[in-house]
Design a protein around this motif. Structure first.
Motif, PDB file in Angstrom:
ATOM      1  N   ASP A 256       0.824  -1.265   0.161  1.00 49.08           N
ATOM      2  CA  ASP A 256       0.060  -0.098  -0.122  1.00 49.08           C
ATOM      3  C   ASP A 256       0.880   1.438   0.116  1.00 49.08           C
ATOM      4  OD1 ASP A 256      -2.121   1.673   0.262  1.00 49.08           O
ATOM      5  OD2 ASP A 256      -2.195   1.543   2.155  1.00 49.08           O
ATOM      6  N   PRO A 257       0.922   2.068  -1.098  1.00 54.19           N
ATOM      7  CA  PRO A 257       0.403   1.528  -2.387  1.00 54.19           C
ATOM      8  C   PRO A 257       1.089   0.493  -3.180  1.00 54.19           C
ATOM      9  CG  PRO A 257       1.505   3.604  -2.483  1.00 54.19           C
ATOM     10  CD  PRO A 257       1.548   3.330  -1.133  1.00 54.19           C
ATOM     11  N   PRO A 258       0.388  -0.172  -4.094  1.00 52.94           N
ATOM     12  CA  PRO A 258       1.035  -1.475  -4.625  1.00 52.94           C
ATOM     13  C   PRO A 258       1.991  -0.790  -5.955  1.00 52.94           C
ATOM     14  CG  PRO A 258      -1.369  -1.177  -5.673  1.00 52.94           C
ATOM     15  CD  PRO A 258      -1.038  -0.100  -4.460  1.00 52.94           C
ATOM     16  N   ALA A 259       2.683  -1.867  -6.486  1.00 50.87           N
ATOM     17  CA  ALA A 259       3.635  -1.527  -7.490  1.00 50.87           C
ATOM     18  C   ALA A 259       2.638  -1.316  -8.575  1.00 50.87           C
ATOM     19  CB  ALA A 259       4.498  -2.669  -7.581  1.00 50.87           C
ATOM     20  N   PRO A 260       3.386  -0.646  -9.631  1.00 51.54           N
ATOM     21  CA  PRO A 260       2.472  -0.445 -10.875  1.00 51.54           C
ATOM     22  C   PRO A 260       2.279  -1.556 -11.487  1.00 51.54           C
ATOM     23  CG  PRO A 260       4.557   1.050 -10.920  1.00 51.54           C
ATOM     24  CD  PRO A 260       4.566   0.230  -9.670  1.00 51.54           C
ATOM     25  N   PRO A 261       1.014  -1.712 -11.919  1.00 50.84           N
ATOM     26  CA  PRO A 261       0.559  -3.043 -12.479  1.00 50.84           C
ATOM     27  C   PRO A 261       1.291  -3.380 -13.734  1.00 50.84           C
ATOM     28  CG  PRO A 261      -1.144  -1.405 -12.660  1.00 50.84           C
ATOM     29  CD  PRO A 261       0.167  -0.936 -11.710  1.00 50.84           C
ATOM     30  N   TRP A 262       1.591  -2.602 -14.807  1.00 48.27           N
ATOM     31  CA  TRP A 262       2.133  -2.775 -15.728  1.00 48.27           C
ATOM     32  C   TRP A 262       3.915  -3.352 -15.481  1.00 48.27           C
ATOM     33  CZ3 TRP A 262       0.055   1.879 -14.664  1.00 48.27           C
ATOM     34  CH2 TRP A 262       1.257   2.927 -14.242  1.00 48.27           C
ATOM     35  N   ASP A 290      -1.266  -3.812 -24.997  1.00 44.83           N
ATOM     36  CA  ASP A 290      -3.012  -3.252 -25.474  1.00 44.83           C
ATOM     37  C   ASP A 290      -3.666  -2.499 -24.795  1.00 44.83           C
ATOM     38  OD1 ASP A 290      -1.952  -4.563 -28.144  1.00 44.83           O
ATOM     39  OD2 ASP A 290      -3.001  -6.366 -27.740  1.00 44.83           O
ATOM     40  N   ASP A 291      -3.507  -2.847 -23.316  1.00 40.82           N
ATOM     41  CA  ASP A 291      -4.755  -2.468 -22.411  1.00 40.82           C
ATOM     42  C   ASP A 291      -4.036  -1.034 -22.023  1.00 40.82           C
ATOM     43  OD1 ASP A 291      -5.913  -4.767 -22.818  1.00 40.82           O
ATOM     44  OD2 ASP A 291      -5.337  -5.729 -21.059  1.00 40.82           O
ATOM     45  N   ARG A 292      -5.059  -0.014 -21.771  1.00 42.20           N
ATOM     46  CA  ARG A 292      -4.538   1.246 -21.171  1.00 42.20           C
ATOM     47  C   ARG A 292      -5.745   1.456 -20.036  1.00 42.20           C
ATOM     48  NH1 ARG A 292      -2.961   6.195 -24.391  1.00 42.20           N
ATOM     49  NH2 ARG A 292      -1.764   6.311 -22.603  1.00 42.20           N
ATOM     50  N   SER A 293      -4.995   1.535 -18.805  1.00 45.59           N
ATOM     51  CA  SER A 293      -5.697   1.932 -17.552  1.00 45.59           C
ATOM     52  C   SER A 293      -5.901   3.377 -17.489  1.00 45.59           C
ATOM     53  CB  SER A 293      -5.321   1.248 -16.294  1.00 45.59           C
ATOM     54  OG  SER A 293      -3.927   1.772 -16.221  1.00 45.59           O
ATOM     55  N   GLN A 294      -6.936   4.004 -16.704  1.00 40.93           N
ATOM     56  CA  GLN A 294      -6.850   5.173 -16.467  1.00 40.93           C
ATOM     57  C   GLN A 294      -5.482   5.882 -16.045  1.00 40.93           C
ATOM     58  OE1 GLN A 294      -9.513   7.271 -17.464  1.00 40.93           O
ATOM     59  NE2 GLN A 294      -8.099   9.006 -17.057  1.00 40.93           N
ATOM     60  N   GLU A 295      -5.029   5.080 -14.877  1.00 42.32           N
ATOM     61  CA  GLU A 295      -3.737   5.583 -14.441  1.00 42.32           C
ATOM     62  C   GLU A 295      -2.579   5.791 -15.474  1.00 42.32           C
ATOM     63  OE1 GLU A 295      -0.573   4.200 -11.160  1.00 42.32           O
ATOM     64  OE2 GLU A 295      -1.964   2.812 -11.572  1.00 42.32           O
ATOM     65  N   MET A 296      -2.542   4.729 -16.263  1.00 42.54           N
ATOM     66  CA  MET A 296      -1.633   4.782 -17.475  1.00 42.54           C
ATOM     67  C   MET A 296      -1.962   6.111 -18.386  1.00 42.54           C
ATOM     68  SD  MET A 296      -1.497   0.810 -18.588  1.00 42.54           S
ATOM     69  CE  MET A 296      -0.497   1.130 -20.079  1.00 42.54           C
ATOM     70  N   ASP A 298      -3.344   8.904 -17.547  1.00 45.83           N
ATOM     71  CA  ASP A 298      -3.089  10.146 -16.651  1.00 45.83           C
ATOM     72  C   ASP A 298      -1.729  10.339 -16.485  1.00 45.83           C
ATOM     73  OD1 ASP A 298      -5.948  10.244 -16.030  1.00 45.83           O
ATOM     74  OD2 ASP A 298      -5.823   9.365 -14.146  1.00 45.83           O
ATOM     75  N   ARG A 299      -0.813   9.007 -16.769  1.00 42.59           N
ATOM     76  CA  ARG A 299       0.564   9.315 -16.404  1.00 42.59           C
ATOM     77  C   ARG A 299       1.386   9.376 -17.874  1.00 42.59           C
ATOM     78  NH1 ARG A 299       2.851   5.487 -11.874  1.00 42.59           N
ATOM     79  NH2 ARG A 299       4.768   6.496 -12.457  1.00 42.59           N
TER      80      ARG A 299
END
Length: 358
Positions: A256-262, A290-296, A298-299
């Motif tokens: 907490d917070p976790p490591a970046p999922p990518w 291929d996947d783009r999360s909102q966090e990706m 935003d950054r």
């Protein structure tokens, strides 16, 4: 070197004993640079670490000093590329046409660091304090090159720029002292130290100082940071300890917070590929590109243009195709998918060797 690690130095500064030997660990980190440091004319840029130890006004240790012609001590630690020609001579006159292979490449990738080791002995008659001053120095060209251009000049008078510096004062034969705590948090200092150790080599027997790196990253994890288990996974993958790598990645996700999922997905893909779980590895790498999360978003991250990830996905698809010996249609499907990923990599880097080869 066998001894107790006392780190990080400051706010507590240990006392040194006369006649004793110590290993001084200097950590250099590159920040806010999106390319290798120094990049460019890395074979002729002169970037080095200057370390000076003084006791009672006398120099008792030095690395990185200058001689009378302002030539840097050749035994200094340089952050450059030592390039050779086919006869083993250094490329020292900007003769790029003769470049054959590097003897070493001490450049730093973005956001990484280096650890440099200095052994010194405290004089038997030392008293009071020992002042240690460390500087990262920069000069555009070294003395040998300048002598080639201006043979009549007695010294290299190009300006020297101090890019970064630090000082520590150690008490001698007394009690430990208190110094000003650096601005960086303790976990980050341990992490920088571990990264420098981890990156000391990638091939053969020189795969980094992994035992020390593991100990450093365990300190990071103990301080509650996801970077600790994430970087432990890097160590374990290098050592082939894949089960422990999986466990470390799991702890990185739960932090907490976790490591970046990518990043977690990348190392999960590497582990799954090495374990032969190719379908899982394909999904790990495919999700990255291929996947783009909102966090990706935003950054500003878009790994669909990352040719390293695309090549890794393509290679994994190719390996998966080999498993379909009895099913030609299925094998061709995987091969077609692999080709598309390599073509995608070539779209972003038309001279990419890995993509062309595959």
């Amino acid at each position: 070197v066998d001894g107790k690690l006392i780190a990080p130095v400051r706010p507590s500064v240990p006392s040194l004993k006369p006649g004793s030997e110590y290993l001084l660990e200097v950590v250099v980190r590159t920040m806010k640079v999106g390319h290798l440091f120094s990049q460019g004319t890395a074979d002729s840029n002169e970037i080095w670490i200057d370390v000076a130890l003084e006791n009672d006004g006398k120099t008792i240790g030095r690395s990185g000093g200058l001689d009378e012609g302002k030539e840097v001590d050749p035994w200094s630690h340089f952050l450059n590329v030592y390039m050779l020609d086919k006869d083993g001579n250094r490329i020292d006159r900007r003769n790029a046409q003769d470049i054959f292979t590097p003897l070493y490449n001490n450049q730093m990738p973005p956001g990484t660091g280096q650890v440099v080791h200095y052994r010194f002995k405290v004089p038997e008659d030392a008293k009071g304090e020992i002042d240690v001053a460390v500087k990262l120095q920069y000069r555009k060209f070294d003395a040998k090159y300048m002598k080639y251009i201006y043979p009549d000049k007695e010294e290299n008078d190009l300006p020297i720029v101090v890019m970064s510096s630090d000082t520590v004062t150690f008490p001698v034969d007394g009690e430990a002292a208190l110094g000003q705590a650096p601005a960086k948090p303790e976990w980050q200092r341990w992490n920088d130290y571990g990264i420098g150790l981890l990156l000391k080599g990638n091939k053969g027997s020189e795969k980094g100082e992994l035992i020390q790196a593991e100990a450093a990253f365990k300190q990071v994890e103990a301080l509650g940071q996801a970077e600790g288990p994430l970087n432990l996974a890097r160590v374990y993958i290098k050592e082939g300890r894949l089960e422990e790598a999986v466990e470390a990645l799991g702890r990185a996700v739960e932090a907490d917070p976790p490591a970046p999922p990518w990043t977690v997905a990348w190392f999960n893909g590497v582990v799954n590929k090495q374990n032969g779980f190719l379908d899982k590895a394909i999904e790990n790498f495919r999700g990255i590109v291929d996947d783009r999360s909102q966090e990706m978003i935003d950054r500003g991250f878009d790994f669909s243009q990352d040719y390293v990830a695309l090549n890794e996905l393509g290679q994994t698809l190719f390996e998966r195709a080999k498993m379909e010996r009895a099913n030609e249609a299925k094998r061709n499907e995987f091969l077609d998918r692999a080709i598309k990923r390599f073509e995608q990599a070539l779209f972003y880097d038309s001279e990419n060797l890995t993509a062309h080869y595959n």
